[in-house]
Write a protein that holds these residues in place. Structure first.
Motif: not given
Length: 87
Positions: A49-69
């Motif tokens: 999971a990483h925090l990045v700035e979206s195109a409109n300047g809002e901070p977003v958390m981007v979550v890559f892949f993973g495992y869910s039960p």
């Protein structure tokens, strides 16, 4: 001044996977839990999971892949606006 920690495995057992978001404020040395706005993220482990700035300047958390039960291996990227998460 914050460190974000999202999801992961809580303890032993196959279903102890969480979708919690915790924020550590470095200057105050305090933890606070944030609650997501709908739709909530998948509870998962083994992700990145990483925090990045979206195109409109809002901070977003981007979550890559993973495992869910619930969903097994997650092969998609999820994006969440963290300003909509409340304490």
């Amino acid at each position: 001044d914050d460190i974000y920690m999202f999801g992961g495995k809580l303890e032993g057992g196959p279903s102890n996977v969480t979708d919690e978001l915790w924020v550590f404020n470095i200057p105050q040395r305090t933890w606070s839990q944030r609650k997501p706005a709908p739709p909530p993220p998948h509870a998962q482990e083994g992700h990145s999971a990483h925090l990045v700035e979206s195109a409109n300047g809002e901070p977003v958390m981007v979550v890559f892949f993973g495992y869910s039960p619930v969903y097994s291996y997650i092969s998609k990227v999820q994006e969440y606006n963290i300003r909509k998460w409340r304490c």
